[in-house]
Design an enzyme around this catalytic site. Structure first.
Site, PDB file in Angstrom:
ATOM      1  N   HIS A 139       0.880  -1.176   0.000  1.00 10.04           N
ATOM      2  CA  HIS A 139       0.000   0.000   0.000  1.00 10.04           C
ATOM      3  C   HIS A 139       0.915   1.222   0.000  1.00 10.04           C
ATOM      4  CE1 HIS A 139      -2.807   2.935   1.848  1.00 10.04           C
ATOM      5  NE2 HIS A 139      -3.788   2.125   1.467  1.00 10.04           N
ATOM      6  N   ASP A 216       3.198  -4.842   7.976  1.00 10.29           N
ATOM      7  CA  ASP A 216       1.993  -4.031   7.817  1.00 10.29           C
ATOM      8  C   ASP A 216       0.801  -4.992   7.928  1.00 10.29           C
ATOM      9  OD1 ASP A 216      -0.215  -2.679   6.984  1.00 10.29           O
ATOM     10  OD2 ASP A 216       0.657  -1.916   5.121  1.00 10.29           O
ATOM     11  N   GLN A 219      -4.340  -5.350   6.807  1.00  7.63           N
ATOM     12  CA  GLN A 219      -5.343  -6.258   6.231  1.00  7.63           C
ATOM     13  C   GLN A 219      -5.250  -7.673   6.806  1.00  7.63           C
ATOM     14  OE1 GLN A 219      -7.735  -5.173   4.433  1.00  7.63           O
ATOM     15  NE2 GLN A 219      -6.981  -3.222   3.654  1.00  7.63           N
ATOM     16  N   CYS A 380      -4.769   2.492  -3.647  1.00  8.56           N
ATOM     17  CA  CYS A 380      -3.534   3.014  -3.039  1.00  8.56           C
ATOM     18  C   CYS A 380      -2.388   2.013  -3.190  1.00  8.56           C
ATOM     19  CB  CYS A 380      -3.726   3.367  -1.567  1.00  8.56           C
ATOM     20  SG  CYS A 380      -4.854   4.719  -1.321  1.00  8.56           S
TER      21      CYS A 380
HETATM   22  C1  LIG Z   1      -2.257  -2.952   3.439  1.00  6.52           C
HETATM   23  C2  LIG Z   1      -2.566  -1.597   3.962  1.00  6.52           C
HETATM   24  N1  LIG Z   1      -1.647  -0.918   4.637  1.00  6.52           N
HETATM   25  C3  LIG Z   1      -1.880   0.296   5.148  1.00  6.52           C
HETATM   26  C4  LIG Z   1      -3.097   0.898   4.992  1.00  6.52           C
HETATM   27  C5  LIG Z   1      -3.326   2.255   5.581  1.00  6.52           C
HETATM   28  O1  LIG Z   1      -4.290   2.173   6.574  1.00  6.52           O
HETATM   29  P1  LIG Z   1      -4.839   3.521   7.255  1.00  6.52           P
HETATM   30  O2  LIG Z   1      -5.309   4.391   6.120  1.00  6.52           O
HETATM   31  O3  LIG Z   1      -5.947   3.036   8.120  1.00  6.52           O
HETATM   32  O4  LIG Z   1      -3.709   4.117   8.009  1.00  6.52           O
HETATM   33  C6  LIG Z   1      -4.103   0.234   4.284  1.00  6.52           C
HETATM   34  C7  LIG Z   1      -5.406   0.876   4.043  1.00  6.52           C
HETATM   35  O5  LIG Z   1      -6.149   0.498   3.170  1.00  6.52           O
HETATM   36  C8  LIG Z   1      -3.836  -1.045   3.767  1.00  6.52           C
HETATM   37  O6  LIG Z   1      -4.762  -1.726   3.103  1.00  6.52           O
END
Ligand SMILES: Cc1ncc(COP(=O)(O)O)c(C=O)c1O
Length: 422
Positions: A139, A216, A219, A380
């Protein structure tokens, strides 16, 4: 597709009891909505999940009976609010399997957790010519903070390539690891492909090379049982709003020894022990990283969310969602002209797809007319789109409150798309 539960689940001796989805759905006020007389089919859970009444109640209870600032006053309400806030931290510690409560730092979400590590740990450890490894399926939240760090320090970003199925090329990862590698930051479950990455193997390879690992978990925490101590990762981030909790709250879980040695990320009230114009002494963990008045209601809401998930059981959620995902993949594959993007052996929650006859935005719009909420776009994760040579995908993403009937409705909606565009 083999079961995703294997990836992180603790072994279960007993077969898992089935979920009572009808009852579970009643816990979510928003799932009772209709759109133009059609039941809402909410398949955009990777963007954010719906909230159970227990979470809504916990937030309302805080504002109606507990509201006060934390860690500051000696009065009754401040003690109650501080107790509730710190209880939430303990719940999350248990939920993520962190050894110590002080290793749980409240953030605004996964994004802030990654930025914190990049700007605190990263600035301390990366210099000219050093390397940070991420993967090709990150992401933007796990790309841009490292790019900024590289611009600031002269370090270089290295990227693990992905296969046509949407799996990481582990042999390439091994080759990327070297004595200039300062950190590996990889996504556990891809929001664009649904791939569950083999993070145990990644962590082992990195640790064998003496390199710490950030996972991360934005998900994965909503879909798989997580135990950071068993996984052995050094940092783990997730977002409350993707795990039936409120927006604006998330967690960075890190090893105390690393966090202790890191400089503060933001500064201000609460993160200090003493301040004079000559010298400031920082507070201990976790407060050193929680500058200013925190999102108290959000933390308490997230505590209620992990209680809710734990009551159902993450093993059961993972098993149920796995069946649902297999079923959803069959529905999509049965429709001529639909191509699933991301066919890794281990997947969770996400069904990204492409149709030659209709742009993802058109698919999203027609499905919306049927009361079906999906996401269309690059999610994203633009490098993933570039890798698969497409501008965007349509993405249905599942949660434990979704049903096979909803996936049938998705299939029927896609047939409507075909009627319009073919
Ligand atoms: C894999 C992953 N990492 C990070 C994020 C960022 O999450 P947040 O916008 O809640 O900080 C997302 C959001 O869709 C995501 O899917």
């Amino acid at each position: 597709m083999s079961t995703t539960v294997e990836t992180t689940a603790r072994p279960t001796a007993q077969p898992l009891a089935a979920l009572d989805i009808k009852r579970i759905r009643k816990d979510f006020p928003l799932l009772q909505l209709e759109r133009d007389g059609k039941p809402l089919v909410y398949l955009d859970n990777a963007a954010t999940t719906q909230k159970p009444q227990a979470v809504i109640d916990a937030i309302e209870r805080y504002y109606t009976t507990q509201n006060s600032n934390v860690h500051r006053g000696l009065h009754y309400l401040s003690e109650v609010a501080t107790g509730a806030y710190e209880d939430a931290r303990k719940k999350i510690k248990r939920f993520l399997g962190a050894p110590l409560a002080c290793e749980v730092i409240f953030t605004r979400g996964a994004t802030e957790g990654i930025n914190l590590v990049a700007q605190s740990y990263g600035r301390e450890h990366a210099g000219e010519g050093d390397e940070i490894i991420i993967s090709g399926m990150e992401h933007h939240s796990n790309i841009v903070p490292w790019q900024i760090l590289c611009e600031q320090t002269g370090a270089k970003l290295r990227v693990i390539p992905i296969t046509d199925e949407g799996e990481l090329e582990l042999a390439a990862f091994e080759k990327l690891l070297n004595d200039r590698t300062r950190l590996v930051a990889v996504v556990h479950v891809s929001n664009a492909l649904g791939t569950v990455n083999p993070i145990r193997q990644i962590i082992k390879l990195a640790h064998d090379a003496g390199v710490p690992v950030l996972i991360d978990g934005a998900q994965s925490a909503p879909h798989l049982p997580i135990n950071v101590a068993e996984l052995g990762c050094d940092f783990f981030v997730c977002s409350g709003h993707k795990m039936v909790g409120p927006t604006g709250i998330g967690v960075l879980c890190g090893r105390a020894a690393l966090l202790d040695a890191m400089p503060p990320y933001q500064s201000g009230g609460d993160m200090i022990l003493s301040v004079s114009f000559e010298k400031t002494v920082y507070n201990s963990l976790p407060y050193k990283f929680e500058a200013g008045t925190p999102n108290i209601a959000g933390a308490i809401g997230l505590g209620a969310a992990v209680d809710y998930l734990s009551r159902i059981g993450m093993d059961r959620i993972a098993a149920y969602e796995h069946d649902l995902l297999v079923y959803g993949a069959e529905v999509l594959e049965s429709i001529d002209g639909v191509r699933i993007i991301g066919t890794a052996k281990e997947k969770a929650s996400v069904l990204s797809f492409w149709m030659d006859s209709a742009h993802p935005h058109d698919i999203g719009q027609i499905l919306d007319g049927e009361g079906i909420a999906i996401r269309a776009g690059h999610h994203c994760a633009q490098p993933v789109m570039q890798r698969f040579d497409i501008p965007a995908t349509a993405r249905a993403s599942l949660a434990f409150y979704n049903t096979k009937e909803e996936l049938d409705a998705l299939g029927a909606g896609i047939l409507k798309v075909k009627e319009v565009f073919e």
